[in-house]
Design an enzyme around this catalytic site. Structure first.
Site, PDB file in Angstrom:
ATOM      1  N   CYS A  17     -20.173 -30.041  -1.798  1.00  0.00           N
ATOM      2  CA  CYS A  17     -18.970 -29.266  -1.490  1.00  0.00           C
ATOM      3  C   CYS A  17     -17.705 -30.080  -1.777  1.00  0.00           C
ATOM      4  O   CYS A  17     -17.724 -31.309  -1.751  1.00  0.00           O
ATOM      5  CB  CYS A  17     -18.953 -28.894  -0.018  1.00  0.00           C
ATOM      6  SG  CYS A  17     -20.485 -28.200   0.571  1.00  0.00           S
ATOM      7  N   ARG A  73     -18.140 -31.046  -9.026  1.00  0.00           N
ATOM      8  CA  ARG A  73     -19.035 -31.536  -7.973  1.00  0.00           C
ATOM      9  C   ARG A  73     -20.238 -30.615  -7.782  1.00  0.00           C
ATOM     10  O   ARG A  73     -21.205 -31.006  -7.139  1.00  0.00           O
ATOM     11  CB  ARG A  73     -18.263 -31.653  -6.650  1.00  0.00           C
ATOM     12  CG  ARG A  73     -17.224 -32.750  -6.661  1.00  0.00           C
ATOM     13  CD  ARG A  73     -16.366 -32.686  -5.428  1.00  0.00           C
ATOM     14  NE  ARG A  73     -17.120 -32.982  -4.218  1.00  0.00           N
ATOM     15  CZ  ARG A  73     -17.146 -34.166  -3.621  1.00  0.00           C
ATOM     16  NH1 ARG A  73     -16.485 -35.178  -4.133  1.00  0.00           N
ATOM     17  NH2 ARG A  73     -17.830 -34.352  -2.518  1.00  0.00           N
ATOM     18  N   TRP A 124     -21.445 -25.730  -1.592  1.00  0.00           N
ATOM     19  CA  TRP A 124     -22.791 -25.896  -2.150  1.00  0.00           C
ATOM     20  C   TRP A 124     -23.725 -25.621  -0.979  1.00  0.00           C
ATOM     21  O   TRP A 124     -23.825 -26.426  -0.057  1.00  0.00           O
ATOM     22  CB  TRP A 124     -22.943 -27.331  -2.663  1.00  0.00           C
ATOM     23  CG  TRP A 124     -24.149 -27.586  -3.494  1.00  0.00           C
ATOM     24  CD1 TRP A 124     -24.337 -27.245  -4.800  1.00  0.00           C
ATOM     25  CD2 TRP A 124     -25.334 -28.293  -3.102  1.00  0.00           C
ATOM     26  NE1 TRP A 124     -25.564 -27.686  -5.231  1.00  0.00           N
ATOM     27  CE2 TRP A 124     -26.194 -28.335  -4.208  1.00  0.00           C
ATOM     28  CE3 TRP A 124     -25.750 -28.900  -1.915  1.00  0.00           C
ATOM     29  CZ2 TRP A 124     -27.443 -28.941  -4.176  1.00  0.00           C
ATOM     30  CZ3 TRP A 124     -26.985 -29.507  -1.869  1.00  0.00           C
ATOM     31  CH2 TRP A 124     -27.831 -29.521  -3.001  1.00  0.00           C
ATOM     32  N   ASN A 167     -17.607 -30.425   4.800  1.00  0.00           N
ATOM     33  CA  ASN A 167     -18.708 -30.953   3.980  1.00  0.00           C
ATOM     34  C   ASN A 167     -19.691 -31.649   4.905  1.00  0.00           C
ATOM     35  O   ASN A 167     -19.279 -32.243   5.902  1.00  0.00           O
ATOM     36  CB  ASN A 167     -18.203 -32.010   2.980  1.00  0.00           C
ATOM     37  CG  ASN A 167     -17.384 -31.406   1.872  1.00  0.00           C
ATOM     38  OD1 ASN A 167     -17.249 -30.187   1.788  1.00  0.00           O
ATOM     39  ND2 ASN A 167     -16.829 -32.245   1.033  1.00  0.00           N
ATOM     40  N   GLY A 168     -20.987 -31.634   4.543  1.00  0.00           N
ATOM     41  CA  GLY A 168     -21.971 -32.342   5.368  1.00  0.00           C
ATOM     42  C   GLY A 168     -22.669 -31.392   6.318  1.00  0.00           C
ATOM     43  O   GLY A 168     -22.656 -30.166   6.126  1.00  0.00           O
ATOM     44  N   GLU A 219     -34.482 -42.476 -18.184  1.00  0.00           N
ATOM     45  CA  GLU A 219     -33.132 -41.897 -18.164  1.00  0.00           C
ATOM     46  C   GLU A 219     -33.013 -40.746 -19.167  1.00  0.00           C
ATOM     47  O   GLU A 219     -32.367 -39.728 -18.877  1.00  0.00           O
ATOM     48  CB  GLU A 219     -32.106 -43.002 -18.454  1.00  0.00           C
ATOM     49  CG  GLU A 219     -30.691 -42.532 -18.765  1.00  0.00           C
ATOM     50  CD  GLU A 219     -30.065 -41.690 -17.675  1.00  0.00           C
ATOM     51  OE1 GLU A 219     -30.605 -41.622 -16.560  1.00  0.00           O
ATOM     52  OE2 GLU A 219     -29.022 -41.051 -17.963  1.00  0.00           O
ATOM     53  N   LYS A 222     -31.685 -36.964 -18.339  1.00  0.00           N
ATOM     54  CA  LYS A 222     -30.575 -36.313 -19.053  1.00  0.00           C
ATOM     55  C   LYS A 222     -31.000 -34.972 -19.626  1.00  0.00           C
ATOM     56  O   LYS A 222     -30.307 -33.973 -19.497  1.00  0.00           O
ATOM     57  CB  LYS A 222     -30.120 -37.248 -20.154  1.00  0.00           C
ATOM     58  CG  LYS A 222     -28.776 -37.696 -20.387  1.00  0.00           C
ATOM     59  CD  LYS A 222     -27.707 -37.950 -19.379  1.00  0.00           C
ATOM     60  CE  LYS A 222     -27.948 -37.813 -17.939  1.00  0.00           C
ATOM     61  NZ  LYS A 222     -27.624 -38.885 -17.059  1.00  0.00           N
ATOM     62  N   GLU A 272     -31.898 -32.290 -16.737  1.00  0.00           N
ATOM     63  CA  GLU A 272     -30.847 -31.757 -15.874  1.00  0.00           C
ATOM     64  C   GLU A 272     -29.893 -30.819 -16.598  1.00  0.00           C
ATOM     65  O   GLU A 272     -29.352 -29.916 -15.972  1.00  0.00           O
ATOM     66  CB  GLU A 272     -30.084 -32.871 -15.143  1.00  0.00           C
ATOM     67  CG  GLU A 272     -29.252 -33.747 -16.017  1.00  0.00           C
ATOM     68  CD  GLU A 272     -28.508 -34.844 -15.244  1.00  0.00           C
ATOM     69  OE1 GLU A 272     -28.187 -34.647 -14.076  1.00  0.00           O
ATOM     70  OE2 GLU A 272     -28.252 -35.897 -15.853  1.00  0.00           O
ATOM     71  N   HIS A 281     -53.132 -43.936 -20.206  1.00  0.00           N
ATOM     72  CA  HIS A 281     -53.667 -43.853 -18.845  1.00  0.00           C
ATOM     73  C   HIS A 281     -53.423 -42.484 -18.224  1.00  0.00           C
ATOM     74  O   HIS A 281     -53.428 -42.359 -17.001  1.00  0.00           O
ATOM     75  CB  HIS A 281     -53.063 -44.982 -18.002  1.00  0.00           C
ATOM     76  CG  HIS A 281     -53.329 -46.327 -18.589  1.00  0.00           C
ATOM     77  ND1 HIS A 281     -54.570 -46.922 -18.526  1.00  0.00           N
ATOM     78  CD2 HIS A 281     -52.542 -47.164 -19.302  1.00  0.00           C
ATOM     79  CE1 HIS A 281     -54.519 -48.087 -19.170  1.00  0.00           C
ATOM     80  NE2 HIS A 281     -53.308 -48.256 -19.641  1.00  0.00           N
ATOM     81  N   LYS A 296     -22.426 -33.442  -8.321  1.00  0.00           N
ATOM     82  CA  LYS A 296     -22.010 -34.729  -8.886  1.00  0.00           C
ATOM     83  C   LYS A 296     -22.179 -35.854  -7.879  1.00  0.00           C
ATOM     84  O   LYS A 296     -22.645 -36.922  -8.206  1.00  0.00           O
ATOM     85  CB  LYS A 296     -20.551 -34.638  -9.346  1.00  0.00           C
ATOM     86  CG  LYS A 296     -20.003 -35.916  -9.970  1.00  0.00           C
ATOM     87  CD  LYS A 296     -20.726 -36.233 -11.261  1.00  0.00           C
ATOM     88  CE  LYS A 296     -20.279 -37.531 -11.906  1.00  0.00           C
ATOM     89  NZ  LYS A 296     -21.280 -38.011 -12.878  1.00  0.00           N
TER      90      LYS A 296
HETATM   91  C1  F6R Z   1     -27.798 -37.903 -13.400  1.00  0.00           C
HETATM   92  C2  F6R Z   1     -26.887 -38.355 -12.359  1.00  0.00           C
HETATM   93  C3  F6R Z   1     -27.444 -38.714 -11.039  1.00  0.00           C
HETATM   94  C4  F6R Z   1     -26.622 -39.865 -10.412  1.00  0.00           C
HETATM   95  C5  F6R Z   1     -27.083 -40.107  -8.970  1.00  0.00           C
HETATM   96  C6  F6R Z   1     -26.351 -41.277  -8.338  1.00  0.00           C
HETATM   97  O1  F6R Z   1     -27.146 -37.706 -14.607  1.00  0.00           O
HETATM   98  O2  F6R Z   1     -25.690 -38.390 -12.557  1.00  0.00           O
HETATM   99  O3  F6R Z   1     -28.783 -39.050 -11.130  1.00  0.00           O
HETATM  100  O4  F6R Z   1     -26.787 -41.005 -11.195  1.00  0.00           O
HETATM  101  O5  F6R Z   1     -26.862 -38.961  -8.213  1.00  0.00           O
HETATM  102  O6  F6R Z   1     -24.982 -41.054  -8.248  1.00  0.00           O
HETATM  103  P1  F6R Z   1     -23.980 -42.255  -8.063  1.00  0.00           P
HETATM  104  O7  F6R Z   1     -24.055 -43.087  -9.296  1.00  0.00           O
HETATM  105  O8  F6R Z   1     -22.647 -41.615  -7.878  1.00  0.00           O
HETATM  106  O9  F6R Z   1     -24.442 -43.032  -6.866  1.00  0.00           O
END
Ligand code: F6R
Length: 590
Positions: free
Chosen positions: A2, A28, A73, A99-100, A468, A472, A475, A491, A585
């Site tokens: 949020c 976000r 959210w 938020n929270g 990674e 990418k 998501e 394996h 985010k």
């Molecule tokens: C994926 C992504 C997330 C963040 C994770 C940690 O593309 O962005 O996996 O890396 O939520 O977020 P931070 O770096 O803000 O602690």
């Protein structure tokens, strides 16, 4: 997660400011939104499900100098207009955005119902305006009423309350971030800096257990527990509005991938003495632990290889959410390295708390200046990537990896060599990110966009890059993608390969090249379509994505074409890469 926005001051366009502020917080992740503002003597409220992007701020231009807004959210209660914030008290004189999670909201709600309060939503938030209303029966002072309510709350939260009668905004923080933007004409309060970056770069941070009250002329910081005033510094943020905008790009994700033309150089522009001091701290620590989440966690796994190969030094990584179980190994002489873009991730903050309780020191590698992690660490290195607004992390990852690689070189007493390598790497990335290169990856995405499964393999530091790559692609494009260490294929995962399954192989020019190429052969023998990311063309590749040869920085270079590929896979499949479903985010809840 949020987003919160608030303004009180001399400006009379607070309603439009709130809409613009919320639009800046869209990245976000959210599913509904709402604003409340005082026009004349009355409180006007508008709530909607869906996106705010199409809303015209001019429709909210009625003269008003106090407003709050929220992007929600959903956690407690579905995505409905009723559940969207703000929430009001019985008399519609108090509006709250939050938020929270208020963990004890059920018992508070029961108590309020017995006193005759009626509720319109399924949210935990709605108890707040009603509780404050009850408190105002015992005190005339809005701030005191909010503080008394805070003392009863359990959970991690940040909320902002607007009181029409006193024309005051009061905000409180326990676990979720809130930042005050100080302008000549008034005060902004937001969950994140981009919400007010167009108006001011002067900020003050609210810490856990603190609250603020402002009427737009002054701001008062208080300790919630004691009620005592707290003195706060003003900090100038170095980010510019231009950095926070999309410019000519269609999406933030592509803009931020392109920012990597110069973000590596900014990341390694660190004070050399400080890097050496940190390297010494790692050398002498009794146990160095790395934590991060998601993409940042993959930078930590890469660092395990950097520290081992370059400096012969052992460090331990755990996803921040798993770190709790390793507390037995922490001593006052241990070091925790926290890697995070936002500096607000709940699991990361929890890991820091665990380390601090053991007396261990904390080094953080962070993008957001002044974030909670940055403020609460013993040492902080900022990666200076500029605002990262796409949910999918790109330039923050490569900045984090560059700083970790630099530290590994310092640990090996070769800081200058490392810096030179990374400067050259930055220049190579600049050359690589040309329009033809991007177009080629777009065409490749077009060719494989209909596949529902995709696998990526790598060895050494290319193994975390395979993990990674999978994050990418998953998501933003929603293709099922999985990354493996090349040697793990036999394996189990090789059973998944069918004729034509696209498999990406991340290759460097080092001691593991022959091994990863033979893993690629194993895949090809089962019918896989091999996409090689490599400095050299190899027979086994059906498609070759050329990358510059970058020695120990190869992982940083190799991940960049995959970021571009993931972006185009999303676009070609008709998805919005900036706003992936179900994701946020900044993950400020555990
Ligand atoms: C994926 C992504 C997330 C963040 C994770 C940690 O593309 O962005 O996996 O890396 O939520 O977020 P931070 O770096 O803000 O602690």
């Amino acid at each position: 997660m949020c987003g919160i926005f608030g303004y009180v001051g001399k400006r009379v366009d607070a309603g439009s400011l709130a809409i613009d502020g919320l639009k800046s917080l869209e990245y976000r992740g959210y599913d509904s939104w709402g604003v409340a503002y005082k026009t004349g003597g009355t409180l006007t409220m508008k709530k909607e499900t869906g996106k705010i992007s199409g809303v015209n701020p001019a429709d909210f231009s009625a003269a008003c100098s106090i407003a709050i807004g929220h992007t929600r959210w959903a956690t407690h209660g579905g995505v409905t207009k009723e559940n969207a914030h703000p929430h009001l008290n019985e008399a519609s004189t108090i509006a709250v955005v939050h938020n929270g999670i208020i963990e004890n909201y059920e018992e508070l709600k029961e108590e309020l119902k017995k006193k005759g309060h009626a509720f319109r939503s399924d949210t935990d938030t709605e108890v707040l305006p009603h509780l404050i209303e009850e408190e105002l029966k015992h005190t005339k002072d809005f701030t005191t009423a909010v503080r008394t309510v805070c003392l009863r709350l359990k959970g991690r939260y940040a909320f902002l309350a607007l009181h029409t009668e006193s024309r005051t905004l009061v905000a409180a923080r326990s676990g979720s971030p809130l930042i005050i933007g100080v302008d000549t004409d008034g005060y902004f309060i937001a969950s994140d800096i981009p919400a007010f970056l167009a108006h001011t770069r002067t900020v003050q941070y609210l810490d856990d257990g603190e609250m603020i009250a402002t009427d737009g002329k002054t701001v008062l910081f208080l300790d919630i527990e004691t009620g005592h005033e707290v003195q706060k510094r003003e900090i100038e943020i170095t980010w510019s509005m231009k950095q926070a905008q999309k410019g000519t790009y269609r999406h933030f994700m592509l803009k931020e991938i392109m920012d990597q033309k110069d973000s590596i150089a900014r990341a390694i522009n660190q004070d050399e003495e400080e890097i050496r001091t940190i390297a010494q701290a790692i050398k002498h620590a009794q146990g160095t632990f790395l934590v991060g989440c998601g993409t940042a966690g993959k930078a930590c796994v890469a660092a395990e290889y950097f520290f081992s190969v370059i400096a012969g030094h052992h460090v331990n990584y755990a996803p921040a959410s798993e770190f709790k179980l390793f507390h037995h190994f922490l001593k006052p002489e241990s070091l925790l390295i926290v890697v995070t873009q936002s500096g607000e991730t709940a699991d990361v903050l929890e890991a820091m708390k665990i380390a601090k309780a053991k007396g261990s020191k904390v080094l953080s590698i962070v993008n957001v200046q002044g974030s909670t992690v940055a403020r609460e660490s013993d040492y902080t290195l900022l990666i200076n990537a500029g605002p990262e607004r796409a949910v999918a992390s790109t330039k923050a990852l490569t900045g984090q990896m560059a700083v970790l690689l630099l530290i590994a070189y310092a640990l090996a007493d070769k800081l200058r060599e490392g810096k030179l390598l990374l400067l050259e790497t930055g220049e190579m990335i600049n050359d690589m990110l040309n329009p033809r290169y991007v177009e080629r990856l777009e065409a490749l995405a077009d060719g494989i966009k209909r596949h529902e499964n995709l696998y990526i393999i790598g060895k050494s530091w290319n193994y975390p890059m395979a993990l990674e790559s999978a994050i990418k692609i998953q998501e933003v494009s929603y293709i099922h993608a999985e990354g493996f260490a090349g040697g793990e294929l036999k394996h189990g995962p090789i059973a998944l390969i069918e004729k034509g399954t696209p498999c990406i192989v991340l290759v460097g020019k080092d001691e593991v090249t022959a091994d990863i190429l033979s893993n690629a052969m194993e895949l090809k023998a089962r019918g896989a379509f091999i996409i090689g990311v490599s400095p050299e063309r190899r027979d086994v590749f059906d498609e070759w994505i050329k990358v510059p040869e970058a020695s120990t920085a190869q992982a940083i270079v190799n991940i960049i074409p995959i970021q571009i590929l993931a972006y185009f896979l999303a676009v070609k499949r008709g998805k919005d890469p900036d706003m992936p479903r179900n994701l946020a985010k900044s993950v400020t809840v555990k």
